[in-house]
Design a protein around this motif. Structure first.
Motif, PDB file in Angstrom:
ATOM      1  N   GLU A 199       0.840  -1.196   0.000  1.00  0.00           N
ATOM      2  CA  GLU A 199       0.000   0.000   0.000  1.00  0.00           C
ATOM      3  C   GLU A 199       0.871   1.240   0.000  1.00  0.00           C
ATOM      4  OE1 GLU A 199      -3.585   0.433   2.508  1.00  0.00           O
ATOM      5  OE2 GLU A 199      -2.560   2.173   3.318  1.00  0.00           O
ATOM      6  N   VAL A 201       0.697   5.512   0.193  1.00  0.00           N
ATOM      7  CA  VAL A 201      -0.075   6.739   0.407  1.00  0.00           C
ATOM      8  C   VAL A 201       0.618   7.850  -0.375  1.00  0.00           C
ATOM      9  CG1 VAL A 201      -0.855   8.442   2.071  1.00  0.00           C
ATOM     10  CG2 VAL A 201      -0.902   6.015   2.658  1.00  0.00           C
ATOM     11  N   LEU A 202      -0.136   8.471  -1.269  1.00  0.00           N
ATOM     12  CA  LEU A 202       0.412   9.555  -2.092  1.00  0.00           C
ATOM     13  C   LEU A 202      -0.190  10.869  -1.628  1.00  0.00           C
ATOM     14  CD1 LEU A 202       0.039   7.860  -5.593  1.00  0.00           C
ATOM     15  CD2 LEU A 202       2.132   8.111  -4.278  1.00  0.00           C
ATOM     16  N   ALA A 203       0.662  11.828  -1.369  1.00  0.00           N
ATOM     17  CA  ALA A 203       0.200  13.159  -0.960  1.00  0.00           C
ATOM     18  C   ALA A 203       0.209  14.076  -2.173  1.00  0.00           C
ATOM     19  CB  ALA A 203       1.109  13.689   0.142  1.00  0.00           C
ATOM     20  N   GLU A 206       2.602  14.219  -5.469  1.00  0.00           N
ATOM     21  CA  GLU A 206       3.322  12.965  -5.638  1.00  0.00           C
ATOM     22  C   GLU A 206       2.689  12.126  -6.729  1.00  0.00           C
ATOM     23  OE1 GLU A 206       3.505  11.178  -1.770  1.00  0.00           O
ATOM     24  OE2 GLU A 206       5.366  12.211  -1.319  1.00  0.00           O
ATOM     25  N   THR A 207       3.498  11.232  -7.277  1.00  0.00           N
ATOM     26  CA  THR A 207       3.071  10.414  -8.416  1.00  0.00           C
ATOM     27  C   THR A 207       3.498   8.988  -8.178  1.00  0.00           C
ATOM     28  OG1 THR A 207       3.221  12.200 -10.012  1.00  0.00           O
ATOM     29  CG2 THR A 207       3.475   9.982 -10.888  1.00  0.00           C
ATOM     30  N   TRP A 208       2.677   8.052  -8.560  1.00  0.00           N
ATOM     31  CA  TRP A 208       3.088   6.668  -8.629  1.00  0.00           C
ATOM     32  C   TRP A 208       2.979   6.247 -10.073  1.00  0.00           C
ATOM     33  CZ3 TRP A 208       0.779   2.314 -10.564  1.00  0.00           C
ATOM     34  CH2 TRP A 208       1.428   1.108 -10.324  1.00  0.00           C
TER      35      TRP A 208
END
Lengths: 327, 186
Positions: A199, A201-203, A206-208
């Motif tokens: 898992e 968590v993107l704030a 931010e990029t995934w």
């Protein structure tokens, strides 16, 4: 059922109850071909093997979703009641909370969700499941804006290969071939849960991005074949034109006095990336109109990161320098 | 360019004993780490015995871990047997609660066992149903031994029962499941 006095040894061997000598005795007995004991041995082996092969299906994503619930309950147990209320005060507090929640119910607890498909084939479906709002995304690119208060229903974005739990956000998702390729968060935060990935968590800002497939190694370029035209015979053979960023291609452009186009510049902009770029730019404008300058700067930085050759790069750079206000 | 913040990448790999010690001190982040290590396996284990409530069982387990963490042996190499022991106890408690809740459920279970016992032609695909028809005490021991790989001594320690009781339960479980094998392997 048992015709042999040694049948008990088969099970006993399996649970480690036999001595070394007894184990050896059993082996010899099995080799002698005792049908009862051989059948018993086959049975216990089959039972163990079959039980191990029967792996119950469990939802990996659900296990990770459960994590949040476990930790929330654990936190509540750790903190514990702050103080003991007098009964009268406790009853009054409960009554006030109940009235407040009732009022909240009257006002409505449905979060506001705006999903903008950014590609032609993008399809989003919204449903309600077990007290939460679910937006299911298929292949395509989407821009999502979710506005929810803490007591509003949860919002879950369901992907073909996982889910994103919205924590009050603006974010962009790109899905292709039933796989999530990219998630950009421009405001708020999301918890991204995908199969086979911890898992995340993107704030905001931010990029995934999914790991790209390894690029196959190309063989070294073959030098062009030049066929000498015989003096007496015409030939249509021509040198093979090098392509790509081959040194000869660059040299060719230099001779013409034109800078060789890079791979990025030569690749035509896809409609999807143009739409994403527009959405990112418009988002910066929205933040500036709302006088949320800090978030606008973060969104501008995200724009420059994702679209280094973007059409509005100069504006974003000036915004970050603080020299110019966009209207 | 990715700005991924993987949850585990920036933490040292701590031993289970160290993690549980932190949990005993009220560190819920440490509970999250323990959850990440073992939750999937525990859900699979619970699902073999009580499929519909496996997640609920595991949630109960980890909440109980908070309370029991102080009693965890600091010299233990792994928390795995301890967690499985808690899970087994939760499963058995739920079984006892179900029996207290309604006799009809027990009667249904008896019917299932009777049906299983009188249907020697059932194939290996029904073995799963047969395991669920076993008493909770037997199915817990059978799965811990045959699937999860715990020895009888470990199971006895985990469940706080004599090792002879473990052998007996295993033996009876195998007897009750025998006809599933004979049905497919005449």
């Amino acid at each position: 059922m048992t015709d042999c006095a040694r049948t008990w040894m088969v099970e006993a061997a399996r649970v480690g109850r036999l001595s070394t000598a007894q184990t050896q005795t059993l082996r010899e007995h099995l080799r002698s071909g005792c049908k009862t004991c051989v059948t018993e041995q086959r049975y216990v082996d089959w039972l163990g093997r079959t039980l191990r092969e029967q792996s119950p299906n469990h939802d990996e994503v659900a296990v990770r979703r459960l994590r949040r619930s476990v930790l929330a309950r654990a936190q509540a147990n750790v903190v514990g009641p702050a103080f003991a209320l007098r009964p009268t005060v406790a009853v009054l507090a409960i009554a006030v909370c109940a009235l407040g929640l009732g009022a909240w119910d009257l006002l409505g607890r449905t979060p506001e969700i705006v999903v903008t498909p950014l590609t032609a084939a993008a399809v989003a479906r919204r449903t309600s499941e077990r007290g939460r709002d679910v937006v299911a995304l298929d292949d395509g690119a989407y821009h999502l804006v979710v506005r929810r208060w803490p007591l509003d229903r949860e919002v879950m974005v369901r992907l073909p290969d996982g889910e994103i739990e919205d924590l009050g956000t603006v974010f962009t998702v790109r899905v292709a071939n039933r796989k999530t390729e990219r998630v950009d968060v421009t405001r708020g935060a999301v918890a991204l849960r995908l199969s086979g990935v911890p898992e995340i968590v993107l704030a905001a800002g931010e990029t995934w991005e999914a790991k790209p497939a390894p690029v196959p190694e190309l063989p070294s370029p073959i030098p062009p074949i030049v066929v000498e035209r015989p003096a007496s015979v015409g030939s249509s053979a021509r040198p093979v034109e090098p392509s790509g960023d081959h040194p000869r291609s660059v040299a060719k452009h230099k001779r013409r006095g034109v800078p060789a186009p890079t791979a990025t510049e030569r690749a035509p902009a896809s409609p999807a990336s143009s739409s994403l770029e527009d959405a990112a730019y418009l988002h910066v404008l929205d933040l500036l109109r709302e006088q949320r300058s800090v978030e606008a700067r973060r969104a501008a930085e995200a724009y420059l990161t994702h679209f280094p050759s973007g059409f509005r790069r100069p504006e974003m750079e000036q915004l970050l320098e603080g020299d110019r206000k966009l209207r | 360019m990715s700005l991924v913040r993987p949850l585990e990448a920036r933490r040292e790999v701590a031993s289970d004993a160290a993690i549980v010690a932190r949990i005993a001190g009220g560190d819920t982040d440490a509970l999250g780490i323990l959850y990440d290590r073992y939750a999937s396996a525990l859900v699979r284990y619970a699902a073999r015995i009580e499929r519909s409530d496996a997640e609920d069982v595991v949630q109960t387990v980890f909440i109980r871990v908070l309370r029991l963490a102080a009693s965890f042996r600091s010299d233990a190499a792994s928390a795995r047997p301890w967690l499985y022991a808690i899970t087994a106890r939760v499963l058995q408690e739920r079984s006892r609660a179900l029996r207290r809740f309604g006799r009809t459920l027990g009667q249904f279970a008896n019917m299932s066992r009777a049906m299983a016992a009188t249907s020697p032609s059932e194939t290996r695909r029904d073995l799963e149903r047969g395991v669920k028809a076993l008493s909770r005490a037997k199915s817990v021991v059978l799965i811990l031994n045959e699937v999860e790989g715990f020895s009888c001594d470990e199971i006895a320690s985990m469940l706080e029962i004599p090792v002879g009781t473990v052998w007996t339960r295993l033996h009876h479980a195998r007897r009750e499941l025998r006809h599933y094998y004979e049905g497919g392997h005449d």
